[in-house]
Design a protein around this motif. Structure first.
Motif, short mmCIF file in Angstrom:
data_model
loop_
_atom_site.label_atom_id
_atom_site.label_comp_id
_atom_site.label_asym_id
_atom_site.label_seq_id
_atom_site.Cartn_x
_atom_site.Cartn_y
_atom_site.Cartn_z
N GLY A 122 0.77 -1.33 -0.03
CA GLY A 122 0.01 -0.08 -0.01
C GLY A 122 0.87 1.16 0.04
O GLY A 122 2.12 1.24 -0.32
N GLU A 123 0.20 2.44 0.29
CA GLU A 123 0.92 3.72 0.36
C GLU A 123 1.81 4.00 1.60
O GLU A 123 3.01 3.90 1.57
CB GLU A 123 0.01 4.78 -0.21
N ALA A 124 0.76 4.26 2.74
CA ALA A 124 1.58 4.56 3.69
C ALA A 124 0.47 4.34 5.08
O ALA A 124 -0.61 4.18 4.70
CB ALA A 124 1.77 6.13 3.93
N PRO A 125 1.07 4.08 6.31
CA PRO A 125 0.26 3.65 7.25
C PRO A 125 -0.66 4.90 7.78
O PRO A 125 -0.47 6.15 7.38
CB PRO A 125 1.04 3.47 8.55
N GLY A 126 -2.14 4.54 8.25
CA GLY A 126 -2.76 5.71 8.84
C GLY A 126 -2.69 5.49 10.31
O GLY A 126 -1.86 4.98 10.87
N GLU A 129 -2.72 1.98 12.10
CA GLU A 129 -1.66 1.10 11.80
C GLU A 129 -0.47 1.86 12.64
O GLU A 129 0.32 1.20 12.98
CB GLU A 129 -1.37 1.50 10.10
N PRO A 135 0.60 -2.84 9.35
CA PRO A 135 -0.21 -2.19 8.16
C PRO A 135 -1.43 -2.65 7.77
O PRO A 135 -1.63 -4.02 8.52
CB PRO A 135 0.92 -2.70 6.89
N PHE A 136 -2.33 -1.88 7.38
CA PHE A 136 -3.68 -2.35 7.17
C PHE A 136 -4.50 -3.05 8.13
O PHE A 136 -4.89 -4.22 8.01
CB PHE A 136 -3.73 -3.28 6.02
N SER A 140 -9.82 -0.06 6.14
CA SER A 140 -9.43 -0.59 4.75
C SER A 140 -8.60 -1.95 4.85
O SER A 140 -8.60 -2.85 4.11
CB SER A 140 -8.40 0.61 3.89
N ASN A 162 3.87 -1.52 3.11
CA ASN A 162 3.77 -0.06 2.51
C ASN A 162 5.02 0.64 2.06
O ASN A 162 5.95 0.19 2.23
CB ASN A 162 3.27 0.98 3.46
N HIS A 240 -6.71 0.66 -4.38
CA HIS A 240 -6.61 0.58 -2.71
C HIS A 240 -7.75 0.39 -2.27
O HIS A 240 -9.03 0.54 -2.53
CB HIS A 240 -5.99 2.06 -2.54
N1 URA Z 1 -3.42 2.63 4.02
C1 URA Z 1 -2.30 2.00 3.22
O1 URA Z 1 -2.05 2.34 2.17
N2 URA Z 1 -1.60 1.43 4.17
C2 URA Z 1 -2.19 0.99 5.35
O2 URA Z 1 -1.12 0.22 6.07
C3 URA Z 1 -3.24 1.50 5.83
C4 URA Z 1 -4.17 2.18 5.03
#
Ligand code: URA
Length: 267
Positions: A122-126, A129, A135-136, A140, A162, A240
């Motif tokens: 994925g892109e980056a933690p929220g 996370e 992650p994730f 989502s 990510n 995503h």
């Molecule tokens: N969105 C992401 O791209 N990565 C995550 O870990 C959580 C949400």
């Protein structure tokens, strides 16, 4: 209606969190009420005071980050020498080249099975996370779990990471420099996991890892070659899960992508 008492610190923090203010960007909280000469304890705060009340957020560790070119170069040099995922993780824990580290709560390195044949990026933690260090795991992530389950996968048979391993403050989009600084690490992570199938989730991950300019509407469902440096592996972009939560009508196309992933894993 005017409240008949001043809000408690807990209530203020809850208010800020709900408004999306969930991290401090300076070393010390600034008491703007004191600056404005308003006594914090003298009755209910006015609207302006509520917006600018001091926030008892954790202090942020600030280390002067090096210039982006220097950080990118040192990331490249460090990442390529990591002989294992454990060392790569330890390197990231020590790495001082990305300013996102100082606003994040913790490193979000990966979840799942490093021996898996499929890796999702994925892109980056929220926020969720960032709190859990995995992650994730938020909304989502729950959808990603259901998507994986639809083709018989779970976190024991897939590996998840990510592009950016630290949460950008307030979930803002990572800058191009931040992405370039983190890129050598995720590239090495992919090389070390060495999956048979790489799934890029959403536009930023797809464009960054596969060096494509087309948007996800054009790239999803198309197979790409991803050269790890040691081997060429098959890569498939798909939507995503956060996008699918906002636009559920695209789940039909995501399902096609999932079936393509399942077929590739059978082959
Ligand atoms: N969105 C992401 O791209 N990565 C995550 O870990 C959580 C949400």
């Amino acid at each position: 209606m005017t409240p008949d008492r001043a809000p408690t610190v807990q209530e203020l923090l809850t208010f800020y969190l709900e408004a999306g203010v969930d991290c401090a960007l300076m070393d010390e909280p600034v008491n703007r009420i004191a600056e404005a000469g308003v006594a914090a304890s003298s009755g209910p705060p006015q609207a302006v005071a509520v917006r600018t009340a001091p926030v008892a957020m954790p202090a942020v560790r600030t280390e002067a980050a090096p210039a982006p070119e220097v950080a990118i170069q040192s990331a490249r040099e460090a990442a390529r020498t990591a002989p294992s995922l454990e060392v790569l993780r330890a390197m990231l824990e020590q790495f001082g080249g990305c300013a996102l580290k100082s606003t994040a709560t913790r490193l979000v390195f990966a979840d799942g099975n490093p021996q898996a044949r499929v890796m999702f990026v994925g892109e980056a933690p929220g926020r969720d996370e960032d709190i859990e260090g995995l992650p994730f795991v938020g909304r989502s992530g729950q959808l990603l779990n259901r998507m994986m389950a639809a083709i018989g996968l779970d976190r024991t048979t897939a590996y998840i990471a990510n592009v950016i391993p630290w949460r950008p403050p307030g979930n803002r989009t990572p800058t191009p420099q931040e992405t370039q600084i983190c890129l050598p690490f995720i590239q090495r992570q992919i090389e070390l996991v060495n999956p048979d199938v790489l799934v890029t989730l959403g536009n930023p991950s797809t464009q960054t890892l596969l060096s494509v300019r087309d948007g996800i509407m054009k790239t999803r469902g198309r197979w790409f070659d991803y050269d790890t440096g040691s081997r060429v592996i098959r890569a498939l972009p798909t939507f995503h899960p956060a996008y699918l939560l906002r636009s559920p009508s695209y789940k039909r196309l995501a399902w096609q992508d999932l079936r393509a992933i399942a077929r590739a894993l059978q082959g």
